[in-house]
Design a protein around this motif. Sequence first.
Motif, PDB file in Angstrom:
ATOM      1  N   ARG A   1       0.867  -1.166   0.000  1.00  0.00           N
ATOM      2  CA  ARG A   1       0.000   0.000   0.000  1.00  0.00           C
ATOM      3  C   ARG A   1       0.910   1.224   0.000  1.00  0.00           C
ATOM      4  NH1 ARG A   1      -2.534   0.814   6.121  1.00  0.00           N
ATOM      5  NH2 ARG A   1      -0.529   0.737   7.239  1.00  0.00           N
ATOM      6  N   PHE A   2       0.389   2.372  -0.350  1.00  0.00           N
ATOM      7  CA  PHE A   2       1.216   3.580  -0.348  1.00  0.00           C
ATOM      8  C   PHE A   2       0.361   4.788   0.002  1.00  0.00           C
ATOM      9  CE2 PHE A   2      -0.455   3.572  -4.641  1.00  0.00           C
ATOM     10  CZ  PHE A   2      -0.671   4.912  -4.923  1.00  0.00           C
ATOM     11  N   ARG A   3       1.077   5.863   0.336  1.00  0.00           N
ATOM     12  CA  ARG A   3       0.398   7.131   0.578  1.00  0.00           C
ATOM     13  C   ARG A   3       1.277   8.259   0.070  1.00  0.00           C
ATOM     14  NH1 ARG A   3       0.553   8.196   7.157  1.00  0.00           N
ATOM     15  NH2 ARG A   3       2.798   7.828   7.477  1.00  0.00           N
ATOM     16  N   THR A   4       0.670   9.408  -0.199  1.00  0.00           N
ATOM     17  CA  THR A   4       1.362  10.526  -0.834  1.00  0.00           C
ATOM     18  C   THR A   4       1.465  11.700   0.128  1.00  0.00           C
ATOM     19  OG1 THR A   4       0.444   9.872  -2.972  1.00  0.00           O
ATOM     20  CG2 THR A   4       1.362  12.103  -2.801  1.00  0.00           C
ATOM     21  N   CYS A   5       2.656  12.312   0.145  1.00  0.00           N
ATOM     22  CA  CYS A   5       2.853  13.509   0.953  1.00  0.00           C
ATOM     23  C   CYS A   5       2.370  14.720   0.170  1.00  0.00           C
ATOM     24  CB  CYS A   5       4.334  13.670   1.311  1.00  0.00           C
ATOM     25  SG  CYS A   5       4.694  15.138   2.307  1.00  0.00           S
ATOM     26  N   THR A   6       1.563  15.554   0.827  1.00  0.00           N
ATOM     27  CA  THR A   6       1.009  16.738   0.161  1.00  0.00           C
ATOM     28  C   THR A   6       1.589  18.041   0.687  1.00  0.00           C
ATOM     29  OG1 THR A   6      -0.836  16.749   1.734  1.00  0.00           O
ATOM     30  CG2 THR A   6      -1.150  15.547  -0.347  1.00  0.00           C
ATOM     31  N   ALA A   7       2.469  17.974   1.666  1.00  0.00           N
ATOM     32  CA  ALA A   7       3.069  19.194   2.216  1.00  0.00           C
ATOM     33  C   ALA A   7       4.074  19.777   1.232  1.00  0.00           C
ATOM     34  CB  ALA A   7       3.749  18.896   3.545  1.00  0.00           C
ATOM     35  N   SER A   8       4.334  21.067   1.362  1.00  0.00           N
ATOM     36  CA  SER A   8       5.249  21.745   0.433  1.00  0.00           C
ATOM     37  C   SER A   8       6.709  21.381   0.674  1.00  0.00           C
ATOM     38  CB  SER A   8       5.073  23.260   0.540  1.00  0.00           C
ATOM     39  OG  SER A   8       5.362  23.704   1.862  1.00  0.00           O
ATOM     40  N   ASP A   9       7.039  20.872   1.869  1.00  0.00           N
ATOM     41  CA  ASP A   9       8.437  20.577   2.204  1.00  0.00           C
ATOM     42  C   ASP A   9       8.682  19.079   2.394  1.00  0.00           C
ATOM     43  OD1 ASP A   9       6.891  20.397   4.457  1.00  0.00           O
ATOM     44  OD2 ASP A   9       8.294  21.451   5.784  1.00  0.00           O
ATOM     45  N   CYS A  10       7.960  18.276   1.648  1.00  0.00           N
ATOM     46  CA  CYS A  10       8.091  16.815   1.800  1.00  0.00           C
ATOM     47  C   CYS A  10       9.520  16.326   1.607  1.00  0.00           C
ATOM     48  CB  CYS A  10       7.179  16.101   0.806  1.00  0.00           C
ATOM     49  SG  CYS A  10       5.424  16.278   1.175  1.00  0.00           S
ATOM     50  N   LEU A  11      10.151  16.754   0.538  1.00  0.00           N
ATOM     51  CA  LEU A  11      11.500  16.278   0.245  1.00  0.00           C
ATOM     52  C   LEU A  11      12.487  16.707   1.324  1.00  0.00           C
ATOM     53  CD1 LEU A  11      11.724  16.762  -3.636  1.00  0.00           C
ATOM     54  CD2 LEU A  11      11.522  14.622  -2.361  1.00  0.00           C
ATOM     55  N   ALA A  12      12.335  17.928   1.831  1.00  0.00           N
ATOM     56  CA  ALA A  12      13.239  18.409   2.877  1.00  0.00           C
ATOM     57  C   ALA A  12      13.041  17.621   4.167  1.00  0.00           C
ATOM     58  CB  ALA A  12      13.002  19.901   3.133  1.00  0.00           C
ATOM     59  N   LYS A  13      11.799  17.316   4.476  1.00  0.00           N
ATOM     60  CA  LYS A  13      11.498  16.602   5.716  1.00  0.00           C
ATOM     61  C   LYS A  13      11.835  15.122   5.646  1.00  0.00           C
ATOM     62  CE  LYS A  13       7.650  19.132   7.867  1.00  0.00           C
ATOM     63  NZ  LYS A  13       6.208  19.016   8.213  1.00  0.00           N
ATOM     64  N   TYR A  14      11.395  14.472   4.584  1.00  0.00           N
ATOM     65  CA  TYR A  14      11.443  13.018   4.536  1.00  0.00           C
ATOM     66  C   TYR A  14      12.371  12.454   3.465  1.00  0.00           C
ATOM     67  CZ  TYR A  14       7.064  14.188   6.898  1.00  0.00           C
ATOM     68  OH  TYR A  14       6.126  14.734   7.727  1.00  0.00           O
ATOM     69  N   GLY A  15      12.683  13.261   2.468  1.00  0.00           N
ATOM     70  CA  GLY A  15      13.510  12.764   1.377  1.00  0.00           C
ATOM     71  C   GLY A  15      12.726  12.015   0.330  1.00  0.00           C
ATOM     72  N   PHE A  16      11.415  11.979   0.464  1.00  0.00           N
ATOM     73  CA  PHE A  16      10.573  11.299  -0.514  1.00  0.00           C
ATOM     74  C   PHE A  16       9.169  11.907  -0.461  1.00  0.00           C
ATOM     75  CE2 PHE A  16      10.514   8.884   3.464  1.00  0.00           C
ATOM     76  CZ  PHE A  16       9.159   8.818   3.743  1.00  0.00           C
ATOM     77  N   VAL A  17       8.384  11.593  -1.504  1.00  0.00           N
ATOM     78  CA  VAL A  17       7.005  12.067  -1.584  1.00  0.00           C
ATOM     79  C   VAL A  17       6.028  10.913  -1.399  1.00  0.00           C
ATOM     80  CG1 VAL A  17       5.275  13.148  -3.083  1.00  0.00           C
ATOM     81  CG2 VAL A  17       7.631  14.013  -3.049  1.00  0.00           C
ATOM     82  N   TYR A  18       6.412   9.732  -1.879  1.00  0.00           N
ATOM     83  CA  TYR A  18       5.549   8.549  -1.776  1.00  0.00           C
ATOM     84  C   TYR A  18       6.139   7.587  -0.753  1.00  0.00           C
ATOM     85  CZ  TYR A  18       3.723  10.357  -6.181  1.00  0.00           C
ATOM     86  OH  TYR A  18       3.181  11.159  -7.144  1.00  0.00           O
ATOM     87  N   GLU A  19       5.315   7.133   0.176  1.00  0.00           N
ATOM     88  CA  GLU A  19       5.736   6.167   1.171  1.00  0.00           C
ATOM     89  C   GLU A  19       5.057   4.830   0.916  1.00  0.00           C
ATOM     90  OE1 GLU A  19       6.320   5.779   6.004  1.00  0.00           O
ATOM     91  OE2 GLU A  19       4.791   7.142   5.221  1.00  0.00           O
TER      92      GLU A  19
END
Length: 217
Positions: free
Chosen positions: A193-211
Motif C-alpha cells: 500500500r502507499f500514501r502521498t505527501c502533500t506538504a510543500s516541504d516533503c523532500l526536505a522533511k522526509y527525502g521522498f514524496v511517496y511512502e
Amino acid sequence: MFWSHNDEELEESEGMLGETESTYSWGVHEDGRDYIELSEMQQGAGGTFACNYEYPDGQVYSMSFVLTVEEREGPQDVVREISFREDYGSGTLMCDLSSLRDVTIERFYWEVKGMQITESDDKFTVTEDGSTKRLVVNDVTEEDDGVYRCVAQLQYYPIAVRFEVTVIASTKDEDFEDWTPYSVCDKQQKKFRFRTCTASDCLAKYGFVYEVNTEDC
C-alpha cells in the motif's frame, strides 16, 4: 623569626603545605624584609600565615595574614538553542574546538542530560574531524528534549557549549494522505500500500514524496 601556617611552625625554609601540592618558601630579602612565597595554591592550603618575631624576654610578636584559596572556575557555558524534528529521524550537534588549538585539552566528552557519552551506541553516534566534534542523536523522539553539552576539560576547569534541544513532534499524519488499500498478494506473498505527501516541504522533511508499506500475505 619564624613563619607559621595555622599555628604550625614552618620549620624548613621551603616545603609543602599540609597534604596539598602547594609549596612555600620563606627567607629574608637583601633589604632586610622577611617574606614568604606561595606557589601552586590549592584548596586546603589556605588559612592563617603568620610572621613571628620572638623577643629576648620570650614574648612573640606576630603579623598574621588570612589567606582564602578559591576554587578556579571556568567561563560560563556558551548556550545555543537547537531544534530537532522527529520526522527527520536523527539530529546532529556540532562543536568546534579550533579556538582551543593552543591549549592542552586533557579530555573531551559529550554530556546528555547529565550523563557522559564518549563512545557510539545505538542511540548516539560520536564522531570527530580534527577539532570538530559531532554527536548524532538517532531515532529522535520527543523524549530527546533536554540539555546536551560538549565539554573540553582543561587543566583547571572545563569549557563547554550547552545545547538546549527542543524536539518538534512528527507532523507526518498531517502531511500525508490516507493509505491506499492493500494490493493483491504477489508471487512473493507480499502485499503493498502507499500514501502521498502533500506538504510543500516533503523532500526536505522526509527525502521522498511517496511512502510504501509492505506486509506478508
